[in-house]
Scaffold this motif. Structure first.
Motif, PDB file in Angstrom:
ATOM      1  N   THR A  25       0.834  -1.205   0.000  1.00 19.31           N
ATOM      2  CA  THR A  25       0.000   0.000   0.000  1.00 19.31           C
ATOM      3  C   THR A  25       0.866   1.251   0.000  1.00 19.31           C
ATOM      4  O   THR A  25       0.624   2.198  -0.760  1.00 19.31           O
ATOM      5  CB  THR A  25      -0.930   0.003   1.227  1.00 19.31           C
ATOM      6  N   LEU A  26       1.880   1.272   0.849  1.00 14.28           N
ATOM      7  CA  LEU A  26       2.788   2.418   0.886  1.00 14.28           C
ATOM      8  C   LEU A  26       3.510   2.599  -0.444  1.00 14.28           C
ATOM      9  O   LEU A  26       3.638   3.720  -0.954  1.00 14.28           O
ATOM     10  CB  LEU A  26       3.799   2.244   2.019  1.00 14.28           C
ATOM     11  N   GLN A  27       3.960   1.515  -1.016  1.00 16.30           N
ATOM     12  CA  GLN A  27       4.671   1.597  -2.298  1.00 16.30           C
ATOM     13  C   GLN A  27       3.750   2.079  -3.413  1.00 16.30           C
ATOM     14  O   GLN A  27       4.175   2.834  -4.300  1.00 16.30           O
ATOM     15  CB  GLN A  27       5.269   0.237  -2.641  1.00 16.30           C
ATOM     16  N   TYR A  51       3.309   5.777  -2.884  1.00 14.03           N
ATOM     17  CA  TYR A  51       4.622   6.409  -3.022  1.00 14.03           C
ATOM     18  C   TYR A  51       4.923   6.733  -4.484  1.00 14.03           C
ATOM     19  O   TYR A  51       5.528   7.760  -4.801  1.00 14.03           O
ATOM     20  CB  TYR A  51       5.681   5.460  -2.454  1.00 14.03           C
ATOM     21  N   GLN A  52       4.456   5.864  -5.381  1.00 13.74           N
ATOM     22  CA  GLN A  52       4.738   6.038  -6.806  1.00 13.74           C
ATOM     23  C   GLN A  52       3.874   7.117  -7.460  1.00 13.74           C
ATOM     24  O   GLN A  52       4.093   7.470  -8.620  1.00 13.74           O
ATOM     25  CB  GLN A  52       4.540   4.711  -7.536  1.00 13.74           C
ATOM     26  N   SER A  57       7.573  14.523  -5.772  1.00 10.98           N
ATOM     27  CA  SER A  57       8.395  14.837  -4.610  1.00 10.98           C
ATOM     28  C   SER A  57       7.943  13.950  -3.460  1.00 10.98           C
ATOM     29  O   SER A  57       6.759  13.925  -3.121  1.00 10.98           O
ATOM     30  CB  SER A  57       8.246  16.316  -4.221  1.00 10.98           C
ATOM     31  N   VAL A  58       8.870  13.203  -2.872  1.00  9.82           N
ATOM     32  CA  VAL A  58       8.482  12.221  -1.871  1.00  9.82           C
ATOM     33  C   VAL A  58       9.364  12.311  -0.621  1.00  9.82           C
ATOM     34  O   VAL A  58      10.483  12.831  -0.656  1.00  9.82           O
ATOM     35  CB  VAL A  58       8.568  10.781  -2.439  1.00  9.82           C
ATOM     36  N   SER A  59       8.834  11.801   0.461  1.00 13.97           N
ATOM     37  CA  SER A  59       9.594  11.659   1.697  1.00 13.97           C
ATOM     38  C   SER A  59      10.481  10.424   1.598  1.00 13.97           C
ATOM     39  O   SER A  59      10.334   9.593   0.693  1.00 13.97           O
ATOM     40  CB  SER A  59       8.649  11.509   2.889  1.00 13.97           C
ATOM     41  N   ASP A  60      11.371  10.288   2.549  1.00  9.53           N
ATOM     42  CA  ASP A  60      12.135   9.059   2.679  1.00  9.53           C
ATOM     43  C   ASP A  60      11.193   7.985   3.225  1.00  9.53           C
ATOM     44  O   ASP A  60      10.660   8.121   4.328  1.00  9.53           O
ATOM     45  CB  ASP A  60      13.317   9.271   3.629  1.00  9.53           C
ATOM     46  N   ALA A  75      -0.458   9.893   4.175  1.00  6.67           N
ATOM     47  CA  ALA A  75      -0.563  11.355   4.095  1.00  6.67           C
ATOM     48  C   ALA A  75       0.802  12.034   4.141  1.00  6.67           C
ATOM     49  O   ALA A  75       0.930  13.184   3.703  1.00  6.67           O
ATOM     50  CB  ALA A  75      -1.439  11.874   5.236  1.00  6.67           C
ATOM     51  N   LEU A  76       1.818  11.330   4.637  1.00 12.21           N
ATOM     52  CA  LEU A  76       3.158  11.922   4.757  1.00 12.21           C
ATOM     53  C   LEU A  76       4.072  11.568   3.587  1.00 12.21           C
ATOM     54  O   LEU A  76       5.190  12.083   3.500  1.00 12.21           O
ATOM     55  CB  LEU A  76       3.815  11.449   6.058  1.00 12.21           C
ATOM     56  N   LEU A  77       3.623  10.710   2.686  1.00 11.90           N
ATOM     57  CA  LEU A  77       4.513  10.202   1.639  1.00 11.90           C
ATOM     58  C   LEU A  77       5.030  11.279   0.696  1.00 11.90           C
ATOM     59  O   LEU A  77       6.135  11.170   0.162  1.00 11.90           O
ATOM     60  CB  LEU A  77       3.798   9.107   0.834  1.00 11.90           C
ATOM     61  N   ASN A  78       4.241  12.328   0.451  1.00 17.27           N
ATOM     62  CA  ASN A  78       4.668  13.382  -0.471  1.00 17.27           C
ATOM     63  C   ASN A  78       5.425  14.500   0.242  1.00 17.27           C
ATOM     64  O   ASN A  78       5.590  15.589  -0.306  1.00 17.27           O
ATOM     65  CB  ASN A  78       3.469  13.959  -1.232  1.00 17.27           C
TER      66      ASN A  78
END
Length: 296
Positions: free
Chosen positions: A96-98, A101-102, A106-109, A143-146
């Motif tokens: 789900t995160l991956q 994430y895609q 601009s993304v977080s670590d 919500a934090l991924l970007n």
């Protein structure tokens, strides 16, 4: 030179044929704080937040991001955790995160998000097997991924047990340390007091109070509350020289001089074995201003 607010709301209005949901609301949010929006149901807080998020169009007024009308930049720099979000079934937390994430340029670590949201032990778990608290941690991670500059949290702990709620508060406090701006709506006054640097309270589509929790309590109250079980007060409560709120199970005495109040009660033969003393809370303030419970 004053710093430009990260969000500025100017004369915001949302009118429907039979109701003015938001009626001329204005406020600004400095960068790097947690800003709480509180109010009873139908107060206009949800509509205000949805307009700020870009989900609902206003009838009038505007929302500025860093001093300018919202643009593509705003969409890329905002993160939203909705109160309820459907997750894809048959995917693990890692998948789900991956997936999300895609979706961003601009993304977080990703490893840092997993660490901050305490998701490491859940990565191989199916979304369907997450508890309420685990699910909220995953939604916060999404919500934090970007790597948002401003994060909207819509009643993020509703329905969680006390332990899960406390755990989630710790996560939000860690995010606050990263100097991200947070807009929080909540039904829990303890949550607002603990997390928010500034709050507004809305009712009937307008703002009725604004400031830090501490400043608002100091402005509206100068007393302390003494609580006693009703059965321990062996004299008529109305005979006491205090402001007394009589309840079925306990009475609350408002006093500016705790020592004098205690002496008075002892002189009148009232047992203080089960006396509780508390400071004023945001629950008191909310009832004072709106005349109703937050969940009403």
């Amino acid at each position: 030179m004053p710093q430009t607010p990260i969000i500025e709301v100017r004369d915001l209005r949302k009118h429907y044929p039979d109701v003015k949901a938001v009626d001329g609301v204005s406020f600004s949010i400095p960068e790097g704080i947690c800003f709480g929006i509180l109010g009873p149901n139908s107060a206009g807080k949800t509509t205000t937040v949805e307009i700020m998020e870009g989900i609902v169009l206003p009838s009038g007024g505007e929302v500025l991001y860093r001093g300018a009308p919202r643009s593509r930049r705003y969409q890329e720099e905002v993160g939203i955790q909705f109160q309820s979000t459907a997750l894809q079934e048959f995917l693990t937390v890692r998948e789900t995160l991956q997936l999300f994430y895609q979706l961003y340029k601009s993304v977080s670590d990703l490893d840092e998000v997993i660490q901050v949201c305490a998701l490491k032990e859940l990565l191989e778990r199916d979304n369907r097997k997450l508890s309420g608290g685990q699910r909220q941690r995953l939604l916060l991670g999404i919500a934090l991924l970007n790597d948002p500059k401003i994060l909207f949290l819509d009643e993020p702990t509703t329905g969680l047990d006390p332990q899960s709620r406390q755990s989630f508060w710790h996560l939000i406090e860690r995010i606050k340390q990263q100097k991200k701006s947070i807009v929080l709506t909540t039904h829990y006054m303890e949550e607002a007091y603990r997390l928010c640097d500034e709050i507004i309270i809305m009712d009937h589509g307008t703002i009725i109070a604004q400031g830090s929790p501490e400043a608002l309590l100091a402005k509206h109250f100068g007393d302390t509350i003494l609580q006693l079980p009703t059965e321990d007060v062996v004299i008529p409560a109305e005979s006491l020289p205090f402001t007394v709120l009589q309840g079925e199970q306990c009475i609350e005495i408002s006093t500016k001089d705790v020592d004098a109040a205690v002496r008075e009660l002892l002189e009148r033969g009232v047992s203080l074995a089960r006396l509780k003393i508390r400071a004023r809370t945001l629950d008191d303030l909310f009832l004072e201003l709106t005349g109703k419970e937050l969940r009403a």
